[in-house]
Scaffold this motif. Sequence first.
Motif, PDB file in Angstrom:
ATOM      1  N   GLN A 194      19.551  66.714  73.713  1.00 12.92           N
ATOM      2  CA  GLN A 194      18.411  67.555  74.067  1.00 12.92           C
ATOM      3  C   GLN A 194      17.294  66.665  74.587  1.00 12.92           C
ATOM      4  O   GLN A 194      16.864  65.735  73.909  1.00 12.92           O
ATOM      5  N   LEU A 195      16.872  66.944  75.811  1.00 14.11           N
ATOM      6  CA  LEU A 195      15.837  66.130  76.450  1.00 14.11           C
ATOM      7  C   LEU A 195      14.444  66.699  76.216  1.00 14.11           C
ATOM      8  O   LEU A 195      13.456  65.967  76.242  1.00 14.11           O
ATOM      9  N   ASP A 196      14.354  68.009  76.032  1.00 10.77           N
ATOM     10  CA  ASP A 196      13.049  68.675  76.054  1.00 10.77           C
ATOM     11  C   ASP A 196      12.709  69.342  74.737  1.00 10.77           C
ATOM     12  O   ASP A 196      13.592  69.758  73.991  1.00 10.77           O
ATOM     13  N   GLY A 197      11.394  69.453  74.505  1.00  5.25           N
ATOM     14  CA  GLY A 197      10.901  70.147  73.325  1.00  5.25           C
ATOM     15  C   GLY A 197      10.708  69.219  72.144  1.00  5.25           C
ATOM     16  O   GLY A 197      11.081  68.038  72.177  1.00  5.25           O
ATOM     17  N   GLU A 198      10.132  69.778  71.098  1.00  3.05           N
ATOM     18  CA  GLU A 198       9.879  68.982  69.889  1.00  3.05           C
ATOM     19  C   GLU A 198      11.185  68.523  69.248  1.00  3.05           C
ATOM     20  O   GLU A 198      11.192  67.602  68.439  1.00  3.05           O
ATOM     21  N   ARG A 199      12.294  69.177  69.587  1.00  4.45           N
ATOM     22  CA  ARG A 199      13.592  68.783  69.033  1.00  4.45           C
ATOM     23  C   ARG A 199      14.300  67.759  69.932  1.00  4.45           C
ATOM     24  O   ARG A 199      15.501  67.476  69.744  1.00  4.45           O
ATOM     25  N   ALA A 200      13.592  67.194  70.907  1.00  6.52           N
ATOM     26  CA  ALA A 200      14.181  66.177  71.791  1.00  6.52           C
ATOM     27  C   ALA A 200      14.827  65.079  70.948  1.00  6.52           C
ATOM     28  O   ALA A 200      14.278  64.677  69.920  1.00  6.52           O
ATOM     29  N   GLY A 201      15.977  64.615  71.384  1.00  5.30           N
ATOM     30  CA  GLY A 201      16.684  63.573  70.642  1.00  5.30           C
ATOM     31  C   GLY A 201      17.724  64.132  69.678  1.00  5.30           C
ATOM     32  O   GLY A 201      18.436  63.378  69.016  1.00  5.30           O
ATOM     33  N   PHE A 202      17.817  65.461  69.636  1.00  5.38           N
ATOM     34  CA  PHE A 202      18.792  66.110  68.761  1.00  5.38           C
ATOM     35  C   PHE A 202      20.218  65.771  69.208  1.00  5.38           C
ATOM     36  O   PHE A 202      20.555  65.866  70.391  1.00  5.38           O
ATOM     37  N   ILE A 203      21.036  65.364  68.254  1.00  8.37           N
ATOM     38  CA  ILE A 203      22.459  65.076  68.485  1.00  8.37           C
ATOM     39  C   ILE A 203      23.229  65.693  67.321  1.00  8.37           C
ATOM     40  O   ILE A 203      22.728  65.724  66.195  1.00  8.37           O
ATOM     41  N   PRO A 265      24.166  56.236  70.604  1.00  2.00           N
ATOM     42  CA  PRO A 265      23.784  57.075  71.752  1.00  2.00           C
ATOM     43  C   PRO A 265      23.916  56.284  73.039  1.00  2.00           C
ATOM     44  O   PRO A 265      23.887  55.065  73.033  1.00  2.00           O
ATOM     45  N   SER A 267      21.459  56.481  76.224  1.00  4.29           N
ATOM     46  CA  SER A 267      20.206  57.165  76.550  1.00  4.29           C
ATOM     47  C   SER A 267      19.896  58.129  75.392  1.00  4.29           C
ATOM     48  O   SER A 267      19.909  57.698  74.246  1.00  4.29           O
ATOM     49  N   ASN A 268      19.682  59.415  75.657  1.00  6.47           N
ATOM     50  CA  ASN A 268      19.389  60.374  74.574  1.00  6.47           C
ATOM     51  C   ASN A 268      20.622  61.163  74.152  1.00  6.47           C
ATOM     52  O   ASN A 268      20.482  62.211  73.527  1.00  6.47           O
TER      53      ASN A 268
ATOM     54  N   GLY B  17      11.805  74.039  68.190  1.00  3.50           N
ATOM     55  CA  GLY B  17      11.514  72.901  69.053  1.00  3.50           C
ATOM     56  C   GLY B  17      12.246  72.926  70.375  1.00  3.50           C
ATOM     57  O   GLY B  17      12.465  71.878  70.989  1.00  3.50           O
ATOM     58  N   TYR B  19      12.788  75.024  74.197  1.00  2.00           N
ATOM     59  CA  TYR B  19      12.251  75.975  75.168  1.00  2.00           C
ATOM     60  C   TYR B  19      13.383  76.473  76.050  1.00  2.00           C
ATOM     61  O   TYR B  19      13.969  75.699  76.803  1.00  2.00           O
ATOM     62  N   GLN B  99      13.974  58.663  77.369  1.00  4.58           N
ATOM     63  CA  GLN B  99      13.599  58.214  76.020  1.00  4.58           C
ATOM     64  C   GLN B  99      12.078  58.192  75.864  1.00  4.58           C
ATOM     65  O   GLN B  99      11.552  58.528  74.812  1.00  4.58           O
ATOM     66  N   GLN B 105       7.322  63.666  73.189  1.00  2.00           N
ATOM     67  CA  GLN B 105       7.426  65.043  72.684  1.00  2.00           C
ATOM     68  C   GLN B 105       7.578  65.114  71.172  1.00  2.00           C
ATOM     69  O   GLN B 105       7.205  66.104  70.549  1.00  2.00           O
ATOM     70  N   PHE B 113      11.780  56.483  68.168  1.00  2.00           N
ATOM     71  CA  PHE B 113      12.638  57.497  68.790  1.00  2.00           C
ATOM     72  C   PHE B 113      14.057  56.950  68.988  1.00  2.00           C
ATOM     73  O   PHE B 113      15.047  57.632  68.693  1.00  2.00           O
ATOM     74  N   GLN B 120      21.816  58.942  64.232  1.00  2.00           N
ATOM     75  CA  GLN B 120      22.691  60.119  64.245  1.00  2.00           C
ATOM     76  C   GLN B 120      24.146  59.761  64.542  1.00  2.00           C
ATOM     77  O   GLN B 120      24.997  60.640  64.652  1.00  2.00           O
TER      78      GLN B 120
END
Lengths: 279, 121
Positions: A194-203, A265, A267-268, B17, B19, B99, B105, B113, B120
Amino acid sequence: MARIIGALASSHIPSIGNAISNGKQEDAYWKPFFDGYKPVLQWLDKEKPDVAIVLYNDHGLNFFLNNLPTFAVGAAAEYITKDEGWGLPVFPPYKGYPEMSWHLIESLIEQEFDIAMCQEMAMDHAFINPMRLFWPTENPPAIKTIPVAINTVQFPLPRPARCYALGKAIGNAVASWPTDEKVVVIGTGGMSHQLDGERAGFINKKFDEMCMQALLNDPEKLAKFSSLELVREAGAQGAEIIMWLAARGALHGRVSQIHSSYHIPISNTAAGVLALANH
Amino acid sequence: MIAASPVQQITPQLIPGTYIFDGRMAMKGYNLNRMCYSFNSADNRKKFKAFPEAYCHSYHLTREQVHAVTDLDVLRMLQLGGNIYYLAKLTGIYGMTVQDLGAQQTGLSLDEFRAMLASQA
């Protein structure tokens, strides 16, 4: 008749392109990722497919929101690459196969997939990076390509079940193409990220592992998810797994795994590669 | 057979979180994303960088959108209809990677980050 020899699926993370261009395959950060492709390269070297049908998602290079098809099939003699806006290299065009493209288009419409038809299409990293990963020694490679774009930019996205069915229809189309060419179907994107939002970095490693298993043994299981459920489980851009599912759908025979590799990872993104043989 | 309308069972608001770029957001952000789409051209990137606000106005961005763009405030741009695939073309002009965007964000430092991503595995 033409024969689908297997399906390949691969992440298409933009930074892979620069890593290849800068020869970073042996760097500590990249080595586990690139090593994961070696068994797939051996299989490709042995099988030597003639045609690659590449299911990918455009990231705002060829399509904008003014005219955005859900499914679009390329029918060009060649596919150019263009500036995507952030410094990835531009390459000579990839070779198309318009005769087979039109057969695919006609067959898909007969099977009630009312796809868009494109005689010009510019490819972005989602097409280029997997091609460079699977054919690392020549760019562009000799293999003929047919890109099939699936919308993952704008909701509503096509339902996973529909993408799976699209893959099945592609399988039918290839089976009725009157040459003895070998075809490989490639799905690009994912895995969870996930690139966007407060949850960015979710895996979500657990979900990705489930996907790998389901794609081999029980693709219907993955096809039952809704797009929003995929976003919840795999992250906003992890929904790109629908391209993997579509590629899997094209395998009508008995399916066995050639190889899979998974690495967190890059990148993200949780990076994955999966190769399935169609018997 | 798949259950009818599975999309109805989960709403975009239920994914924290996140959109969801649906029709409502796509209408709201159309000009912003159209501007970012123009950054596929090196010439346009140069024009933007020379006079960011003037460039935004030429795409009829709202005042809020102009501020979010000049602040490179990613969450704000998302809230105002920006789509991340397009916004990445804007932030790329300033050399920001995904990143960097993730760190901004989530309110983490870049190192934090990256550590969060690696944790994970």
